[in-house]
Write an enzyme that holds these catalytic residues in place. Structure first.
Site, PDB file in Angstrom:
ATOM      1  N   GLU A 318      72.543 -16.706   1.152  1.00  0.00           N
ATOM      2  CA  GLU A 318      73.304 -16.037   2.217  1.00  0.00           C
ATOM      3  C   GLU A 318      72.809 -16.502   3.591  1.00  0.00           C
ATOM      4  OE1 GLU A 318      73.434 -11.613   2.628  1.00  0.00           O
ATOM      5  OE2 GLU A 318      75.484 -11.830   1.935  1.00  0.00           O
ATOM      6  N   HIS A 347      63.604 -21.159 -23.569  1.00  0.00           N
ATOM      7  CA  HIS A 347      64.378 -21.069 -24.806  1.00  0.00           C
ATOM      8  C   HIS A 347      65.857 -20.984 -24.504  1.00  0.00           C
ATOM      9  CE1 HIS A 347      60.648 -20.582 -27.037  1.00  0.00           C
ATOM     10  NE2 HIS A 347      60.243 -19.993 -25.933  1.00  0.00           N
ATOM     11  N   LYS A 451      85.945 -10.206   1.896  1.00  0.00           N
ATOM     12  CA  LYS A 451      86.218  -8.778   2.102  1.00  0.00           C
ATOM     13  C   LYS A 451      87.643  -8.577   2.621  1.00  0.00           C
ATOM     14  CE  LYS A 451      81.528  -7.256   3.184  1.00  0.00           C
ATOM     15  NZ  LYS A 451      80.634  -6.880   4.261  1.00  0.00           N
TER      16      LYS A 451
HETATM   17  O1  LIG Z   1      74.115  -2.536   3.945  1.00  0.00           O
HETATM   18  P1  LIG Z   1      75.560  -2.832   3.975  1.00  0.00           P
HETATM   19  O2  LIG Z   1      76.121  -2.838   5.358  1.00  0.00           O
HETATM   20  O3  LIG Z   1      76.308  -1.890   3.070  1.00  0.00           O
HETATM   21  O4  LIG Z   1      75.778  -4.270   3.440  1.00  0.00           O
HETATM   22  C1  LIG Z   1      75.480  -4.643   2.135  1.00  0.00           C
HETATM   23  C2  LIG Z   1      75.597  -6.141   1.962  1.00  0.00           C
HETATM   24  O5  LIG Z   1      76.945  -6.527   2.065  1.00  0.00           O
HETATM   25  C3  LIG Z   1      77.361  -7.494   2.993  1.00  0.00           C
HETATM   26  O6  LIG Z   1      78.602  -7.952   2.583  1.00  0.00           O
HETATM   27  C4  LIG Z   1      76.427  -8.633   3.254  1.00  0.00           C
HETATM   28  O7  LIG Z   1      76.875  -9.838   2.727  1.00  0.00           O
HETATM   29  C5  LIG Z   1      75.031  -8.376   2.766  1.00  0.00           C
HETATM   30  O8  LIG Z   1      74.157  -9.135   3.534  1.00  0.00           O
HETATM   31  C6  LIG Z   1      74.699  -6.919   2.867  1.00  0.00           C
HETATM   32  O9  LIG Z   1      73.373  -6.700   2.520  1.00  0.00           O
END
Ligand SMILES: O=P(O)(O)OC[C@H]1O[C@H](O)[C@H](O)[C@@H](O)[C@@H]1O
Length: 517
Positions: A318, A347, A451
Site C-alpha cells: 500500500e 511443503h 471504493k
Molecule cells: O481506519 P479506516 O479509515 O477505517 O481505514 C481502514 C483501511 O482502509 C482504507 O481503504 C485504506 O486503504 C487502509 O490504509 C486503511 O487502513
C-alpha cells in the site's frame, strides 16, 4: 556462501539482540557508490519527515508514526500532547477494565474483546494478538470484513450468552469505512437481539468528528479514543489503534514501543554501513532493479509470526505500489509481498522458489529461541527447535545454490520488544525505499478507485432490485430500463439469485438467462 562475506556484511545491534544478514543478496561497492546521492537524499527526506515536514504532499499531511514511540521528537507541544494524553488515558482505561471499575451492566467485568476494523485498523491488532497475545487477560475476536458468514462465525465463537461480558472496539481512522460500519451495525443487532445496550459495551477509536465519532456520541459509547491524521492506517499499530486493544489484552505496550524506539535510534543514523533499514531498502532496490521486478517472499520460521507476512504485505504494497512519482511521472512502482511461515511453506510453494521462475528474493526471519521452558528430544540428539533451524538454514542454502537471493533477519525471541523492533525496521525501510524511488509512500489513491466503483455497483444493485417482477427479464432488458451496464446488471442479478432474492432460469449463455421474483 562464504563466512568472510557473511561476517563482513552482517549488521548487528547487540543491545537489541538483532542482526541482518544480506550476504546472499550482495551489494557491490560500485553500485553502492552510484546510489550514494539517492541514499543521502533518503536520509535527508527522513530527517525532514521526522521533524514535521509535509511528507505526504498529496494529502497535505505530516507523517508521524515515528513520534508515537518517541513523543519528545514530535515537532510541537500539541502533537506531543496528542501522543501522551491518549497513551495515559488508554492505560488508565485498560486498568479500569481489568479491575472492573469499567464493567458491563449487570456483570462484574468484561471478559473478552470484539474488535471491528479493516486494513490498518485490524491487521496490526491481529498481528499483535497472534505474535504476543498468548495468555492475554482478555481474549480477542475480530470482524475484519463485511462477509456475513464470517461475522456469524465470529459471533458463534463468542456465543450469544457471552455478549453481556464482551467489550466492542470499533476502529476506523476515517470513521466511514463501509466494512467497519457494517460490522458495527451487525454487532449492534446481535447485542440488541440479546437485550443488551450496545453503547454500554462499545468503545470507538477514530478521527475526531468522524461519522463513527458522531455515532459513538449518539449511542453513549463508554469511551472514545482519538486517532490523528498524521498517522496512516498501515502504520497505526503504535497509535491508539493498536495500543488500546493491546493494553486491554494485558500486553506490555511500553516494551512494544521501546522496541520500535530502539530500532528507530539505530536506523536514524545516516550511516549506510550500519543502518539496517537503509540496507534493507537498498537490497530491495538492487534485487528488483529499483522497479519492483522481484517479489519479496517473507518467511518467518515461527508460528506466532505467521501474520507478519500479511502485515508487511499491506505496509509495503500500500505504501510503495504507486502509479506516479513525486514529479507526476508514470512509474507504476511497488514490490509484491507474500509469504506465510517456515517450515510449513517448504511443503507448499518453496518448490517453485527453488526450481521455478526466479522472480523473487526471500526474507527469512529467524527466531533463535525455540520455546519457553523444557524441551524434549524428538529423535536422539535433536529437538523440534533444531529441526526448525535446520529447515531455515537448509532452505536458505538451497535457494542460494539455485541463484535465488535472500536476506535473513534474526531476533532472539518473539516478545513485545522484539515485535516492536521488527515493525520499526520495516516501517523505516519502506520510508527509505520510497525516497530512493521518489514516490509518496503515505497515500493510497488506488484504494479510492475500488471504493468508488463498489459504491456505483451498490447503486446499480438498488435500481435492479426495484425493477424485479414476477415476469422473467434478462439482464439486458433491466439494464435498458435503468440505463445501466448489462454486465454489471447481470452480476447484480446473479448476486440476488445466489442469496435467494430472485429465481434464475439459465439460457444457453448469460445473455439469455432470465430472472424473476
Ligand atoms: O481506519 P479506516 O479509515 O477505517 O481505514 C481502514 C483501511 O482502509 C482504507 O481503504 C485504506 O486503504 C487502509 O490504509 C486503511 O487502513
Amino acid at each position: 556462501m562464504s563466512f568472510d562475506q557473511y561476517s563482513a556484511s552482517l549488521i548487528r545491534y547487540p543491545d537489541l539482540g538483532f542482526s541482518l544478514d544480506t550476504s546472499l543478496l550482495p551489494l557491490s561497492s560500485d553500485w553502492l557508490s552510484a546510489m550514494q546521492p539517492k541514499v543521502d537524499k533518503a536520509f535527508a527526506d527522513m530527517a525532514a519527515l521526522e521533524s514535521g515536514a509535509i511528507a505526504n504532499p498529496d494529502e497535505g499531511r505530516m507523517v508521524g508514526h515515528y513520534w508515537l514511540r518517541a513523543a519528545e521528537l514530535a515537532p510541537n507541544e500539541e502533537i506531543r500532547a496528542q501522543i501522551n494524553e491518549p497513551l495515559q488515558a488508554l492505560k488508565d482505561f485498560a486498568d479500569k477494565v481489568h479491575t472492573g471499575q469499567v464493567a458491563p451492566p449487570g456483570a462484574p467485568q468484561f471478559r473478552r474483546i470484539l474488535l471491528i476494523g479493516i486494513g490498518g485498523s485490524a491487521l496490526g491488532p491481529q498481528l499483535v494478538d497472534q505474535a504476543i497475545g498468548q495468555g492475554a487477560r482478555l481474549p480477542i475476536h475480530f470482524f475484519d470484513n463485511t462477509d456475513p458468514a464470517g461475522i456469524d462465525h465470529t459471533l458463534a465463537s463468542i456465543g450469544s450468552e457471552n455478549l453481556c461480558t464482551t467489550l466492542v472496539l470499533v476502529i476506523s481512522k476515517s470513521g466511514g469505512t463501509p466494512e467497519t460500519r457494517n460490522g458495527m451495525v451487525e454487532a449492534k443487532a446481535a447485542f440488541d437481539a440479546a437485550g443488551l445496550d450496545f453503547g454500554k459495551h462499545a468503545v470507538a477509536i477514530t478521527g475526531t468528528g468522524s461519522k463513527l465519532d458522531q455515532f459513538a456520541q449518539e449511542h453513549s459509547f463508554i469511551e472514545t479514543f482519538p486517532m490523528e491524521d498524521w498517522v496512516g492506517g498501515r502504520t497505526s499499530v503504535m497509535s491508539t489503534v493498536g495500543l488500546v486493544p493491546a493494553a486491554l489484552q494485558g500486553i506490555d505496550i511500553d516494551e512494544f514501543l521501546a522496541g520500535a524506539a530502539a530500532m528507530d535510534r539505530e536506523t536514524r543514523k545516516a550511516d549506510v554501513s550500519t543502518n539496517a533499514a537503509m540496507r534493507l531498502a537498498l537490497c530491495w532496490h538492487a534485487a528488483g532493479n529499483g522497479k519492483g521486478e522481484k517479489d519479496m517472499v517473507v518467511l518467518p520460521y515461527k508460528d506466532s509470526l505467521v501474520l507478519f507476512s500479511k502485515y508487511l504485505q499491506q505496509l509495503v504494497m500500500e505504501s510503495l505500489g504507486k502509479e506516479l512519482d513525486l514529479e507526476g511521472n508514470t512509474v507504476n512502482q511497488g514490490i509484491a509481498v507474500y509469504g506465510n511461515k517456515g517450515s510449513t511453506d517448504q511443503h507448499a510453494y518453496v518448490q517453485q522458489l527453488r526450481d521455478g521462475v526466479a522472480n523473487f528474493f526471500a526474507t527469512f526471519i529467524e527466531v533463535r529461541k525455540g520455546r519457553d521452558g523444557d524441551t524434549i528430544e524428538v529423535e536422539p540428539g535433536s529437538t523440534s527447535a533444531d529441526f526448525l533451524q535446520g529447515f531455515l538454514r537448509g532452505s536458505r542454502k538451497a535457494l542460494h545454490e539455485s541463484g535465488r537471493p535472500s536476506i535473513t533477519i534474526s531476533i532472539p525471541e518473539v516478545n513485545p520488544f522484539q515485535l516492536g523492533t521488527l515493525i520499526g525496521l520495516f516501517e523505516r525501510a519502506v520510508s527509505f525505499y520510497a525516497s530512493l524511488v521518489n514516490i509518496n509512500a503515505y497515500h493510497q489513491p488506488g484504494v479510492e478507485a475500488g471504493k468508488k466503483a463498489a459504491a456505483a455497483f451498490l447503486e446499480t444493485l438498488h435500481a435492479v432490485r426495484s425493477r424485479l417482477v414476477a415476469e422473467p427479464k434478462t439482464a439486458t432488458e433491466i439494464a435498458y430500463e435503468i440505463d445501466g451496464d448489462p454486465e454489471e446488471v447481470y452480476h447484480c442479478l446473479t448476486h440476488l439469485a445466489g442469496n435467494g432474492e430472485v429465481q434464475i432460469s439459465l439460457g444457453e449463455e448469460p445473455k439469455e438467462d432470465s430472472f424473476s421474483l
